[in-house]
Design a protein around this motif. Structure first.
Motif, short mmCIF file in Angstrom:
data_model
loop_
_atom_site.label_atom_id
_atom_site.label_comp_id
_atom_site.label_asym_id
_atom_site.label_seq_id
_atom_site.Cartn_x
_atom_site.Cartn_y
_atom_site.Cartn_z
N GLU A 20 12.34 77.07 54.63
CA GLU A 20 10.89 77.30 54.69
C GLU A 20 10.09 76.22 53.97
O GLU A 20 8.91 76.06 54.22
CB GLU A 20 10.56 78.67 54.12
N SER A 21 10.72 75.50 53.05
CA SER A 21 9.97 74.55 52.23
C SER A 21 10.05 73.12 52.77
O SER A 21 10.34 72.18 52.04
CB SER A 21 10.50 74.59 50.79
N SER A 58 15.13 70.27 51.81
CA SER A 58 16.01 70.43 50.65
C SER A 58 17.37 69.80 50.84
O SER A 58 18.07 69.50 49.87
CB SER A 58 16.19 71.93 50.35
#
Length: 249
Positions: A117-118, A137
């Motif tokens: 999600e990031s 990430s």
């Protein structure tokens, strides 16, 4: 953190923004901000070009049947809103908000599904090439992301990997040459030099060079432009580096 850069080259008629930009080769659209949740996507884009080019880009954003980022090939029932935030003779700033449906597909949402999600997004659109830069990430499944993206774009666009690297790494990554260029950009630049594209007068034009390399003219133009931009910026950055004190002793 990992950086992932790739481009989609849209076929004519598959993306109205790409069609408008293809008709105005000197125009550009870049994202100033792009955010996505599971149900929504909103972004601010900055376009540059002639007044005619900006008219075409504005019309493509405001009247398209499908949102510029939507990869659905049929009406997916999504609701979109696009507003002009600013307009001058050579710049256009647009705000877009898109509420998706279960049948919607987009690069940001596919990235959320497979990379987490990031994810941070940055885009640059010129001609039929839509370049995406993702910061993630590194814990997601990049292969699954590209597999899902390939299914979503179907026959509407070709995908080209430009770079994947650790964001903390030095210039160049696992898919780059020592010059910092992608293998495709490096090959295009070498062929251009070898065949006299940069001679004065030129010994070959971009169409002949594209035919020799067996790639579309627009693809070769894009690769050369990105390679030239990278090398120019790298040259200027190197000139700004402080001199080695030991060299003056």
């Amino acid at each position: 953190m990992r950086e992932l850069v790739f481009a989609l080259e849209y076929e004519p008629g598959c993306n109205r923004v790409a069609d408008a930009l293809a008709d105005h080769p000197d125009a550009r659209v870049r994202s100033l901000s792009l955010h996505a949740t599971a149900e929504q996507l909103w972004r601010v884009d900055h376009a540059t070009g002639t007044p005619d080019a900006l008219d075409a880009i504005e019309d493509a954003f405001l009247t398209s049947d499908y949102y510029a980022d939507c990869l659905a090939t049929e009406d997916c029932g999504a609701t979109q809103t696009t507003r002009v935030l600013d307009r001058t003779d050579d710049t256009l700033v647009l705000y877009s908000d898109w509420e998706r449906t279960p049948s919607c597909a987009s690069v940001p949402h596919i990235a959320r599904d497979h990379l987490g999600e990031s994810v941070l997004f940055e885009t640059r659109h010129e001609g039929r090439h839509y370049t995406w830069r993702l910061i993630h990430s590194g814990e997601g499944d990049v292969a699954a992301f590209f597999d899902a993206l390939e299914v979503a774009v179907g026959d509407c666009a070709r995908m080209e990997m430009l770079r994947t690297a650790d964001t903390t790494a030095s210039v160049g990554g696992s898919d780059e040459t020592q010059s910092g260029l992608s293998p495709e950009q490096e090959a295009a630049l070498r062929a251009a030099v070898e065949h006299g594209y940069y001679e004065s007068p030129r010994e070959v034009d971009v169409g002949e060079l594209a035919e020799h390399l067996d790639v579309p003219r627009s693809t070769l133009t894009y690769r050369l432009r990105r390679a030239e931009e990278h090398l120019a910026k790298q040259h200027v950055a190197d000139e700004r580096l402080p001199e080695d004190p030991s060299a003056t002793r």
